[in-house]
Scaffold this motif. Sequence first.
Motif, PDB file in Angstrom:
ATOM      1  N   VAL A   1       3.603  20.461   7.753  1.00 55.98           N
ATOM      2  CA  VAL A   1       2.304  20.303   7.122  1.00 55.98           C
ATOM      3  C   VAL A   1       1.616  21.669   7.021  1.00 55.98           C
ATOM      4  CG1 VAL A   1       0.103  19.092   7.208  1.00 55.98           C
ATOM      5  CG2 VAL A   1       2.143  18.022   8.187  1.00 55.98           C
ATOM      6  N   ALA A   2       1.109  21.950   5.842  1.00 53.78           N
ATOM      7  CA  ALA A   2       0.411  23.224   5.618  1.00 53.78           C
ATOM      8  C   ALA A   2      -0.974  23.196   6.266  1.00 53.78           C
ATOM      9  CB  ALA A   2       0.279  23.466   4.121  1.00 53.78           C
ATOM     10  N   ARG A   3      -1.574  24.370   6.421  1.00 56.95           N
ATOM     11  CA  ARG A   3      -2.926  24.454   6.972  1.00 56.95           C
ATOM     12  C   ARG A   3      -3.862  25.025   5.916  1.00 56.95           C
ATOM     13  NH1 ARG A   3      -1.593  22.941  12.435  1.00 56.95           N
ATOM     14  NH2 ARG A   3       0.384  22.056  11.775  1.00 56.95           N
TER      15      ARG A   3
ATOM     16  N   ARG B   1       0.840  -1.185   0.000  1.00 58.55           N
ATOM     17  CA  ARG B   1       0.000   0.000   0.000  1.00 58.55           C
ATOM     18  C   ARG B   1       0.879   1.241   0.000  1.00 58.55           C
ATOM     19  NH1 ARG B   1      -3.496   1.333   4.338  1.00 58.55           N
ATOM     20  NH2 ARG B   1      -2.903  -0.662   5.208  1.00 58.55           N
ATOM     21  N   LEU B   2       1.903   1.201   0.833  1.00 62.65           N
ATOM     22  CA  LEU B   2       2.808   2.334   0.939  1.00 62.65           C
ATOM     23  C   LEU B   2       3.459   2.644  -0.402  1.00 62.65           C
ATOM     24  CD1 LEU B   2       4.567   1.811   4.355  1.00 62.65           C
ATOM     25  CD2 LEU B   2       2.571   3.154   3.761  1.00 62.65           C
ATOM     26  N   VAL B   3       3.835   1.594  -1.091  1.00 63.16           N
ATOM     27  CA  VAL B   3       4.502   1.778  -2.375  1.00 63.16           C
ATOM     28  C   VAL B   3       3.590   2.473  -3.373  1.00 63.16           C
ATOM     29  CG1 VAL B   3       5.399   0.560  -4.379  1.00 63.16           C
ATOM     30  CG2 VAL B   3       6.086  -0.136  -2.094  1.00 63.16           C
ATOM     31  N   ASP B   4       2.311   2.114  -3.300  1.00 64.17           N
ATOM     32  CA  ASP B   4       1.376   2.604  -4.305  1.00 64.17           C
ATOM     33  C   ASP B   4       0.960   4.060  -4.116  1.00 64.17           C
ATOM     34  OD1 ASP B   4       1.521   0.203  -5.447  1.00 64.17           O
ATOM     35  OD2 ASP B   4      -0.360  -0.558  -4.654  1.00 64.17           O
ATOM     36  N   VAL B   5       1.287   4.615  -2.986  1.00 58.40           N
ATOM     37  CA  VAL B   5       0.794   5.946  -2.659  1.00 58.40           C
ATOM     38  C   VAL B   5       1.356   7.005  -3.606  1.00 58.40           C
ATOM     39  CG1 VAL B   5       0.719   7.727  -0.887  1.00 58.40           C
ATOM     40  CG2 VAL B   5       0.442   5.351  -0.277  1.00 58.40           C
ATOM     41  N   SER B   6       2.399   6.613  -4.319  1.00 55.12           N
ATOM     42  CA  SER B   6       3.048   7.562  -5.218  1.00 55.12           C
ATOM     43  C   SER B   6       2.057   8.278  -6.132  1.00 55.12           C
ATOM     44  CB  SER B   6       4.092   6.824  -6.058  1.00 55.12           C
ATOM     45  OG  SER B   6       3.545   5.601  -6.516  1.00 55.12           O
ATOM     46  N   ALA B   7       0.915   7.646  -6.341  1.00 56.93           N
ATOM     47  CA  ALA B   7      -0.074   8.231  -7.230  1.00 56.93           C
ATOM     48  C   ALA B   7      -0.846   9.389  -6.578  1.00 56.93           C
ATOM     49  CB  ALA B   7      -1.053   7.163  -7.698  1.00 56.93           C
ATOM     50  N   ALA B   8      -0.737   9.489  -5.243  1.00 56.62           N
ATOM     51  CA  ALA B   8      -1.495  10.502  -4.507  1.00 56.62           C
ATOM     52  C   ALA B   8      -1.229  11.897  -5.058  1.00 56.62           C
ATOM     53  CB  ALA B   8      -1.107  10.447  -3.034  1.00 56.62           C
ATOM     54  N   THR B   9      -2.304  12.660  -5.210  1.00 57.50           N
ATOM     55  CA  THR B   9      -2.144  13.999  -5.774  1.00 57.50           C
ATOM     56  C   THR B   9      -2.791  15.080  -4.916  1.00 57.50           C
ATOM     57  OG1 THR B   9      -4.104  13.562  -7.099  1.00 57.50           O
ATOM     58  CG2 THR B   9      -1.950  13.227  -8.144  1.00 57.50           C
ATOM     59  N   ALA B  10      -4.101  14.968  -4.728  1.00 52.65           N
ATOM     60  CA  ALA B  10      -4.832  16.006  -4.000  1.00 52.65           C
ATOM     61  C   ALA B  10      -4.436  16.008  -2.532  1.00 52.65           C
ATOM     62  CB  ALA B  10      -6.333  15.762  -4.129  1.00 52.65           C
ATOM     63  N   PRO B  11      -4.408  17.188  -1.914  1.00 44.54           N
ATOM     64  CA  PRO B  11      -4.112  17.283  -0.482  1.00 44.54           C
ATOM     65  C   PRO B  11      -5.097  16.455   0.321  1.00 44.54           C
ATOM     66  CG  PRO B  11      -4.166  19.467  -1.489  1.00 44.54           C
ATOM     67  CD  PRO B  11      -4.618  18.491  -2.523  1.00 44.54           C
TER      68      PRO B  11
ATOM     69  N   THR C   1      -6.709  15.179   4.266  1.00 40.77           N
ATOM     70  CA  THR C   1      -6.934  15.566   5.661  1.00 40.77           C
ATOM     71  C   THR C   1      -6.139  14.625   6.570  1.00 40.77           C
ATOM     72  OG1 THR C   1      -8.749  14.065   6.087  1.00 40.77           O
ATOM     73  CG2 THR C   1      -9.299  16.158   5.049  1.00 40.77           C
ATOM     74  N   ILE C   2      -6.085  15.004   7.837  1.00 38.92           N
ATOM     75  CA  ILE C   2      -5.305  14.202   8.779  1.00 38.92           C
ATOM     76  C   ILE C   2      -5.866  12.787   8.915  1.00 38.92           C
ATOM     77  CG2 ILE C   2      -6.505  14.907  10.882  1.00 38.92           C
ATOM     78  CD1 ILE C   2      -3.720  15.036  12.214  1.00 38.92           C
ATOM     79  N   THR C   3      -7.177  12.678   8.932  1.00 38.76           N
ATOM     80  CA  THR C   3      -7.759  11.339   9.089  1.00 38.76           C
ATOM     81  C   THR C   3      -7.535  10.489   7.852  1.00 38.76           C
ATOM     82  OG1 THR C   3      -9.713  12.737   9.238  1.00 38.76           O
ATOM     83  CG2 THR C   3      -9.598  10.887  10.748  1.00 38.76           C
ATOM     84  N   GLU C   4      -7.567  11.110   6.706  1.00 37.10           N
ATOM     85  CA  GLU C   4      -7.302  10.351   5.492  1.00 37.10           C
ATOM     86  C   GLU C   4      -5.885   9.783   5.519  1.00 37.10           C
ATOM     87  OE1 GLU C   4     -10.260  12.865   2.464  1.00 37.10           O
ATOM     88  OE2 GLU C   4      -8.128  13.355   2.624  1.00 37.10           O
ATOM     89  N   VAL C   5      -4.941  10.634   5.866  1.00 40.42           N
ATOM     90  CA  VAL C   5      -3.559  10.172   5.938  1.00 40.42           C
ATOM     91  C   VAL C   5      -3.411   9.090   7.008  1.00 40.42           C
ATOM     92  CG1 VAL C   5      -1.182  10.845   6.368  1.00 40.42           C
ATOM     93  CG2 VAL C   5      -2.695  12.390   5.151  1.00 40.42           C
ATOM     94  N   ALA C   6      -4.063   9.337   8.130  1.00 42.79           N
ATOM     95  CA  ALA C   6      -3.991   8.369   9.224  1.00 42.79           C
ATOM     96  C   ALA C   6      -4.506   7.011   8.765  1.00 42.79           C
ATOM     97  CB  ALA C   6      -4.793   8.874  10.418  1.00 42.79           C
TER      98      ALA C   6
ATOM     99  N   ALA D   1       1.057  16.069  -1.474  1.00 43.73           N
ATOM    100  CA  ALA D   1       1.724  14.842  -1.933  1.00 43.73           C
ATOM    101  C   ALA D   1       3.108  14.692  -1.305  1.00 43.73           C
ATOM    102  CB  ALA D   1       1.828  14.853  -3.454  1.00 43.73           C
ATOM    103  N   LYS D   2       3.814  15.789  -1.225  1.00 41.35           N
ATOM    104  CA  LYS D   2       5.164  15.722  -0.688  1.00 41.35           C
ATOM    105  C   LYS D   2       5.169  15.270   0.773  1.00 41.35           C
ATOM    106  CE  LYS D   2       8.936  18.736   0.623  1.00 41.35           C
ATOM    107  NZ  LYS D   2       9.189  20.157   0.938  1.00 41.35           N
ATOM    108  N   ALA D   3       4.263  15.870   1.547  1.00 36.94           N
ATOM    109  CA  ALA D   3       4.175  15.503   2.960  1.00 36.94           C
ATOM    110  C   ALA D   3       3.807  14.024   3.092  1.00 36.94           C
ATOM    111  CB  ALA D   3       3.146  16.374   3.664  1.00 36.94           C
TER     112      ALA D   3
END
Lengths: 161, 161
Positions: free
Chosen positions: A66-68, A28-38, A40-45, A78-80
Motif C-alpha cells: 500500500v502506498a503512502r 458488495r465485493l463484486v461491485d467494487v470494480s468501479a472503485a477509482t479514487a484512492p 483511506t484505511i477506514t474507507e477500505v475497512a 484501485a489495484k490494492a
Amino acid sequence: MATDDLMSKALAALDEVDGPMSVEVIHRLVDVSAATAPMTITEVADLLDMSPHTLRYYERIGLVEVARDASGHRSYDAKAVRRLVFLTRMRLSGMAMRDLQHYMRLADKGDDTVPERLDLLLEHRDTIRRQLKELTLSLAATEYKIATYGGHTGPSSDEEA
Amino acid sequence: MATDDLMSKALAALDEVDGPMSVEVIHRLVDVSAATAPMTITEVADLLDMSPHTLRYYERIGLVEVARDASGHRSYDAKAVRRLVFLTRMRLSGMAMRDLQHYMRLADKGDDTVPERLDLLLEHRDTIRRQLKELTLSLAATEYKIATYGGHTGPSSDEEA
DNA sequence: CTAGGAGTTCGAGCGCGCTCGAACGCAAGC
DNA sequence: GCTTGCGTTCGAGCGCGCTCGAACTCCTAG
C-alpha cells in the motif's frame, strides 16, 4: 437415507435461508470494480467489513502493498483494493493465510506463475467441495437429532448418544 | 449467474467428489452403536480418529465423564463412547466447544432441558445452512476465477483482482 | 496556540482447540 | 529385579488470525 436425499435436503436448506450478510457482502465485493479514487484505511475497512488493524496486519504479512500519501498515511489505490477484495473473498471461503501468502507471492512474480496459481485455485476448489459435502452430512446428522427430540418429547431413551 | 445456477453447480460438485474420509468417518460413527465392552483410551482414540491427548482434554473441560479401572486407567463405557461420538459429530460440523459444553451441561441436568437443547440444535442447524450457502458462493467465486485463468492463458489483464 | 481526531509503528496479547513434555504409576515378561 | 509399554496428572506451549494498546505524528478547526 440415500445420498441424494441428503443433497436435496441441503438444497432446500439453501433455498430457505436468505443469507443476511454473506450474500450481500459478496455482492458488495463484486461491485467494487468501479472503485477509482484512492481510499483511506477506514474507507477500505468499512468497505470490506474489517478493521483497520486487520488491514495493516494483511500488509505487514505481505499480502498487499500500500502506498503512502504526503503525511505517511496509507492510500489504497484501485489495484490494492481489488487485491483486498480478492483476498477477502478467498479468506471467506476458508483459504488459509499461508496459502494466500503463497498465491500472492506468485502473483507478484508475474504471469509466468499463472499455471501454478491455477493449481492452487483448483486445490482450493476441491477443498470447498469437500467442505460442502461434509457440511451437508453434518446438516443431515443435526436434523436427525432434531427429529429425535421433536419426534417424541418423552424421556430421552439414552441420555445423549 | 442466478442463485439456482450456483445451487446446481454446488450439487454437481457434491456428486463429483467422493469424500475420501469424511463420509467414511461419519458412517463409522454411526455404526458405533453396537459398542458394548468398555474401551481403553487408545481404542476410543483410534475409533474416533483423535489423539488420547484430545480425549483427556475433552474430559477435563467437562464434556464427558469417564470411569477408571482398578489401576486408574480410563475405562470408556458405551455411554461415554456414544457421547463422544455425538461430540465428534457436532465438532466436525463446526459447533464451538463452548456451545458443546453448554449443551452437555444441559444434558447432564436431565430431561427437563430437552427443549433448551432442541433450541441449541436448531440454532446450529441454521448455522450450518448459512455456512452451506456461503460455501456455495465461495465455490462459484473460485470457479469463476479458475475460468478466468483457464479461459484465456494470455497475460492477465489486471494483476490479481 | 491548542485541542481533537485520524493516522502511524511496534510489540504484545488473546481466544480457540488442541498438542506436547516431564515426571510419575502400574503390570507383564524376560 | 528390571525393563518395556501403556497409562496417569499437570501445566505449558503452539499455530492461527487477528486484536489491542502505547507512544507518537500530522492536519484541521476553533
